[in-house]
Enzyme design. Structure first.
Site, short mmCIF file in Angstrom:
data_model
loop_
_atom_site.label_atom_id
_atom_site.label_comp_id
_atom_site.label_asym_id
_atom_site.label_seq_id
_atom_site.Cartn_x
_atom_site.Cartn_y
_atom_site.Cartn_z
N MET A 107 0.88 7.43 1.53
CA MET A 107 1.04 8.58 2.39
C MET A 107 2.51 8.97 2.67
SD MET A 107 -2.24 7.83 4.44
CE MET A 107 -1.72 6.13 5.03
N GLY A 195 3.72 7.74 8.23
CA GLY A 195 4.01 7.39 6.96
C GLY A 195 3.62 5.96 6.54
N SER A 196 2.91 5.84 5.62
CA SER A 196 2.37 4.52 5.25
C SER A 196 1.73 4.33 3.90
CB SER A 196 1.21 4.17 6.41
OG SER A 196 0.65 5.41 6.73
N ARG A 197 0.92 3.22 3.51
CA ARG A 197 0.23 3.00 2.33
C ARG A 197 -1.26 2.38 2.76
NH1 ARG A 197 3.21 -0.76 -1.83
NH2 ARG A 197 1.17 -2.05 -2.49
#
Length: 238
Positions: A107, A195-197
């Site tokens: 993301m 922001g990340s995954r």
């Protein structure tokens, strides 16, 4: 309704998306700073307005149409399928020591960051680990970054792991569920700020129905089908 009115209605739906309550204090902070900037220099005020709108947009929480077919595994996040690999799952997920397929959805700061359950079941395990804040698109982010791991078990006894991973900008992982909670497929279970995954660990022998580079939509995109065996799907960008 004419074409102009239809277009206007569609634009309103896109812009006026509900905001998740987790974002309220952040939007309030951005707005307060913007007001303060207005007393310093007018151009800074307009920059602040843009940043406040972006913050609202970041915490948007749109309605999703969730597939209800038995055995589907849905994407837990909006973003790009960045990695599909066979790996040994993290020990905290209690999924065994054999390699399984991991599907990673990255993301960026413009994606919706509300996370949704990939399957329906009971949350059997939640494990939080502090760590670094490397770029979440890197493979090693799965092991080194701050993360929150959940293991969900279906009524049929199938277990799937889903891991929230903080990224280069993200500093706060939020989880809305606890061990022992029942959760429905596609329902909101968490959020990662800025922001990340997310990684999904599929059961052994289950292949993904998405390809690297494909855009995923949380609660709608089908990552895999537990009921029907499939071969790994490949994709070509055009």
């Amino acid at each position: 309704m004419n074409l102009s009115e239809s277009t206007s209605m569609n634009m309103i739906k896109i812009i006026a998306v509900p905001m998740h309550k987790e974002g309220r204090k952040f939007v309030a902070i951005f707005a307060a700073i913007t007001v303060a900037l207005a007393f310093l220099w007018e151009p800074l005020f307009w920059l602040g307005c843009g940043a406040t709108v972006w913050c609202y947009y970041f915490f948007r929480d749109p309605v999703r149409v969730i597939p209800q077919q038995e055995g589907l595994v849905l994407s837990p996040a909006d973003g790009i399928v960045s990695l599909i690999q066979d790996v040994v799952p993290p020990k905290e997920l209690e999924l065994g020591d054999s390699p399984v397929t991991r599907v990673s959805v990255f993301m960026n700061v413009f994606n919706c960051h509300v996370n949704r359950a990939p399957i329906a079941g009971t949350v059997r395990r939640i494990s939080y680990h502090s760590g670094k804040f490397l770029n979440a698109s890197f493979d090693k982010a799965s092991e080194l970054n701050e993360r929150n791991s959940l293991m969900i078990e279906t009524k049929a006894g199938v277990r799937i792991g889903v891991v929230q991973i903080a990224g280069l900008v993200a500093r706060r992982i939020v989880c809305f569920v606890r061990e022992g909670d029942s959760i429905e497929i596609g329902h909101r279970f968490g959020l990662i700020r800025f922001g990340s995954r997310l990684d999904v660990y599929l059961p052994e022998g289950v292949s993904p129905l998405v390809a690297v580079g494909q855009t995923a939509v949380a609660g709608e995109t089908i990552l895999a089908d537990l009921a029907t065996p499939h071969s790994v799907r490949l994709g070509v960008a055009e």
